[in-house]
Design a protein around this motif. Structure first.
Motif, PDB file in Angstrom:
ATOM      1  N   HIS A  63      36.920  58.352 -63.684  1.00  0.00           N
ATOM      2  CA  HIS A  63      36.154  59.184 -64.621  1.00  0.00           C
ATOM      3  C   HIS A  63      36.293  60.675 -64.343  1.00  0.00           C
ATOM      4  O   HIS A  63      36.180  61.498 -65.237  1.00  0.00           O
ATOM      5  N   HIS A 137      35.212  50.765 -70.501  1.00  0.00           N
ATOM      6  CA  HIS A 137      35.680  49.790 -69.501  1.00  0.00           C
ATOM      7  C   HIS A 137      36.187  48.474 -70.091  1.00  0.00           C
ATOM      8  O   HIS A 137      35.825  47.388 -69.637  1.00  0.00           O
ATOM      9  N   HIS A 201      27.938  50.576 -60.592  1.00  0.00           N
ATOM     10  CA  HIS A 201      28.456  51.320 -61.745  1.00  0.00           C
ATOM     11  C   HIS A 201      28.507  50.382 -62.958  1.00  0.00           C
ATOM     12  O   HIS A 201      29.020  49.273 -62.855  1.00  0.00           O
ATOM     13  N   ALA A 203      30.139  49.107 -65.340  1.00  0.00           N
ATOM     14  CA  ALA A 203      31.491  48.976 -65.892  1.00  0.00           C
ATOM     15  C   ALA A 203      31.753  47.585 -66.458  1.00  0.00           C
ATOM     16  O   ALA A 203      32.890  47.260 -66.781  1.00  0.00           O
ATOM     17  N   ILE A 221      27.094  54.296 -66.669  1.00  0.00           N
ATOM     18  CA  ILE A 221      28.417  53.933 -67.176  1.00  0.00           C
ATOM     19  C   ILE A 221      29.438  55.029 -66.890  1.00  0.00           C
ATOM     20  O   ILE A 221      30.612  54.779 -66.699  1.00  0.00           O
ATOM     21  N   TYR A 253      33.371  52.180 -55.453  1.00  0.00           N
ATOM     22  CA  TYR A 253      32.180  53.034 -55.403  1.00  0.00           C
ATOM     23  C   TYR A 253      31.355  52.773 -54.149  1.00  0.00           C
ATOM     24  O   TYR A 253      31.412  51.708 -53.565  1.00  0.00           O
TER      25      TYR A 253
HETATM   26 ZN   LIG Z   1      33.994  53.369 -64.736  1.00  0.00          ZN
END
Ligand SMILES: [Zn+2]
Length: 308
Positions: A63, A137, A201, A203, A221, A253
């Motif tokens: 991102h 995603h 996250h 996704a 998101i 993440y």
């Molecule tokens: Zn993402």
């Protein structure tokens, strides 16, 4: 609607570029994909007739990524640029504006597909993404990925019709893998006992939407949200109310918030809370390639939604 007309233009450019392309490079089509899942798909279909380069390095945050001058040169040399679309590559328009795109095919792999808006992807109105923004995603869902892959297949055939039979055979084999995986998700998650999943996250909206569950995310998101104490408290209540004892993290993440949630939930309920991996497919990970990660995700989701 805008997206649809762009696709038509792109295919027209593809047809126009046909004549010159087979003579370029070492006879292989040169394709630049923006990130790993699309590079993987293009290589699966293109085999040894295509040389593929991924712009975003494997397993890095997509991102917030920004291209370099070297990336601009790679695009300059490519016959085709394959991108996700749906708002994932916000830097791409700028980049394409500074290179000569004449004769290049620009492949928006999600143009015209049924895309989710961010509000539909989140169980709660978490996150501060702008209203109406699309959830980018798509590739995490085998169903959406199959449709994206078909776009890539059609463009390769368009650019290099001499090898059409070769591409067709490889596309059909990829299509069969993705569509049996979609079936496995359908049947594997049919007997859910839990309403949703808690992820770091957000996704996994396309999985949630297709297989009928909710996703509740900690960092949103766009992966740019700092959860407040109230956010975390409300997630803990959600988990207690729905008897959820599995939390999910994607290895790309930080799992800090998820670990906090686990301690809080264990403290309040005495439950044994498990943390499982859900892969984002942003690069080979734990010895698994893109499709291997989608397969592994199904097993983890069964653990949380069916058995959990
Ligand atoms: Zn993402």
């Amino acid at each position: 609607m805008v997206a649809v007309s762009i696709t038509i233009v792109i295919i027209a450019i593809g047809a126009y570029a046909m004549g010159g392309v087979p003579n370029s490079g070492e006879g292989k089509l040169k394709v630049v994909a923006t990130f790993y899942p699309l590079a993987y798909i293009t290589q699966e279909i293109g085999g040894d007739r295509v040389s593929v380069r991924s712009l975003i390095p494997y397993n890095s945050e997509v991102h917030s990524w920004q291209p370099s001058v070297a990336d601009m040169l790679a695009i300059e040399e490519a016959d085709a640029v394959v991108f996700n679309g749906a708002g994932l590559e916000s830097w791409l328009n700028n980049l394409l504006g500074s290179v000569n795109v004449t004769g290049k095919v620009l492949v928006d792999t999600t143009a015209g597909l049924d895309l989710l808006h961010i509000e539909e992807s989140e169980g709660d109105d978490h996150g501060h993404a702008h209203e109406g923004d699309l959830d980018p995603h798509t590739w995490v869902s085998p169903y959406m990925a199959e449709r994206q892959a078909e776009r890539v297949y059609l463009v390769l055939v368009d650019l290099d019709p001499t090898n059409a039979a070769y591409y067709r055979q490889r596309w059909e084999s990829l299509r069969d893998r993705l569509s049996s995986l979609d079936n496995a998700y359908q049947s594997g998650l049919a007997n859910k006992t839990k309403p949703g999943i808690i992820v770091s996250h957000g996704a996994f909206g396309y999985l949630a939407h297709r297989y009928g569950f909710e996703q509740y995310s900690v960092i949103g998101i766009s992966a740019d949200r700092q959860p407040s104490v109230q956010d975390l408290t409300s997630l803990v209540s959600k988990m207690i109310e729905s008897n959820i004892s599995v939390l999910y993290v994607d290895p790309a993440y930080s799992d800090a918030y998820i670990v906090t949630l686990r301690s809080e939930l264990e403290r309040q309920t005495g439950m044994d809370v498990k943390i499982l991996k859900l892969y984002l497919g942003l690069g080979p990970s734990d010895g698994k390639d893109y499709i291997g990660q989608l397969e592994s995700n199904l097993e983890s989701l069964k653990d949380g939604l069916v058995k959990g």
